[in-house]
Design a protein around this motif. Structure first.
Motif, short mmCIF file in Angstrom:
data_model
loop_
_atom_site.label_atom_id
_atom_site.label_comp_id
_atom_site.label_asym_id
_atom_site.label_seq_id
_atom_site.Cartn_x
_atom_site.Cartn_y
_atom_site.Cartn_z
N LEU A 232 -5.55 7.36 -1.07
CA LEU A 232 -5.83 6.76 -2.38
C LEU A 232 -7.34 6.65 -2.64
CD1 LEU A 232 -3.14 3.93 -2.31
CD2 LEU A 232 -3.17 5.92 -3.84
N ASP A 233 -8.12 7.29 -1.79
CA ASP A 233 -9.57 7.32 -1.91
C ASP A 233 -10.18 5.92 -1.77
OD1 ASP A 233 -11.93 8.76 -2.07
OD2 ASP A 233 -12.08 8.51 -4.24
N ARG A 234 -9.68 5.19 -0.78
CA ARG A 234 -10.19 3.86 -0.46
C ARG A 234 -10.56 3.83 1.03
NH1 ARG A 234 -10.23 3.48 -5.35
NH2 ARG A 234 -8.97 2.09 -6.59
N VAL B 56 0.84 -1.20 0.00
CA VAL B 56 0.00 0.00 0.00
C VAL B 56 0.87 1.25 0.00
CG1 VAL B 56 -1.57 1.36 1.45
CG2 VAL B 56 -2.04 -1.05 1.03
N LEU C 276 -4.14 4.38 2.27
CA LEU C 276 -5.36 3.90 1.64
C LEU C 276 -6.42 5.01 1.60
CD1 LEU C 276 -5.57 0.32 3.11
CD2 LEU C 276 -5.47 0.89 0.68
N GLN C 277 -6.51 5.77 2.67
CA GLN C 277 -7.45 6.90 2.69
C GLN C 277 -7.06 7.92 1.62
OE1 GLN C 277 -10.22 7.12 4.60
NE2 GLN C 277 -10.73 9.06 3.63
N TRP D 259 0.83 4.07 -2.80
CA TRP D 259 0.63 5.47 -2.45
C TRP D 259 1.76 6.33 -3.03
CZ3 TRP D 259 4.04 8.43 0.34
CH2 TRP D 259 3.63 9.75 0.59
N TRP E 196 -11.45 0.37 2.59
CA TRP E 196 -10.23 -0.44 2.72
C TRP E 196 -9.38 0.08 3.87
CZ3 TRP E 196 -9.09 -5.03 0.81
CH2 TRP E 196 -9.79 -5.48 -0.31
#
Length: 128
Positions: free
Chosen positions: A90-92, A25, A87-88, A29, A95
């Motif tokens: 990356l707009d997830r 991740v 992850l946040q 990123w 997840w």
């Protein structure tokens, strides 16, 4: 709380997979965070590399610099937290929340198991 042997093995395997996922991740990123190709590559390599080095120095089972359990937990929180934040970014968000929750439960179980093992070892040393 000492985990039963099968659960201990399962939890340790999950911990390893979470560590690998965190590195992946962070690399993703890094790749997605810049426009310039050279900077993308640098971030994609540097972010997981820094996390891996810090983990290996302080949080790995055979860490180069052994620290007490609170220090290990701090490193795990930093690395897993960075992965969740990545992850946040990356707009997830689902997840990110899922990863953070699974990492938290896994780390809490591992810490409780480690404390139980440390108490058991201390009792064995103190026994006549």
């Amino acid at each position: 709380m000492k985990l039963p042997a099968p659960l201990h093995v399962l939890n340790e395997g999950l911990a390893f997979l979470l560590e690998l996922a965190a590195l992946a991740v962070l690399a993703r990123w890094g790749w997605e965070s810049a426009e310039d190709a050279a900077l993308r590559l640098l971030l994609a390599v540097a972010a997981p590399a820094v996390a891996a080095v810090v983990w290996g120095l302080f949080a790995a089972p055979r860490a180069r610099i052994p620290v007490p359990l609170p220090g290990v937990l701090l490193v795990k929180a930093l690395v897993f937290g960075a992965a969740a934040a990545a992850l946040q970014a990356l707009d997830r968000p689902v997840w990110a929340l899922s990863f953070a929750a699974v990492a938290l439960v896994n780390t809490a179980l591992g810490a409780a198991d480690r404390r139980a093992a440390m108490r058991r070892d201390a009792m064995r040393r103190d026994a006549p």
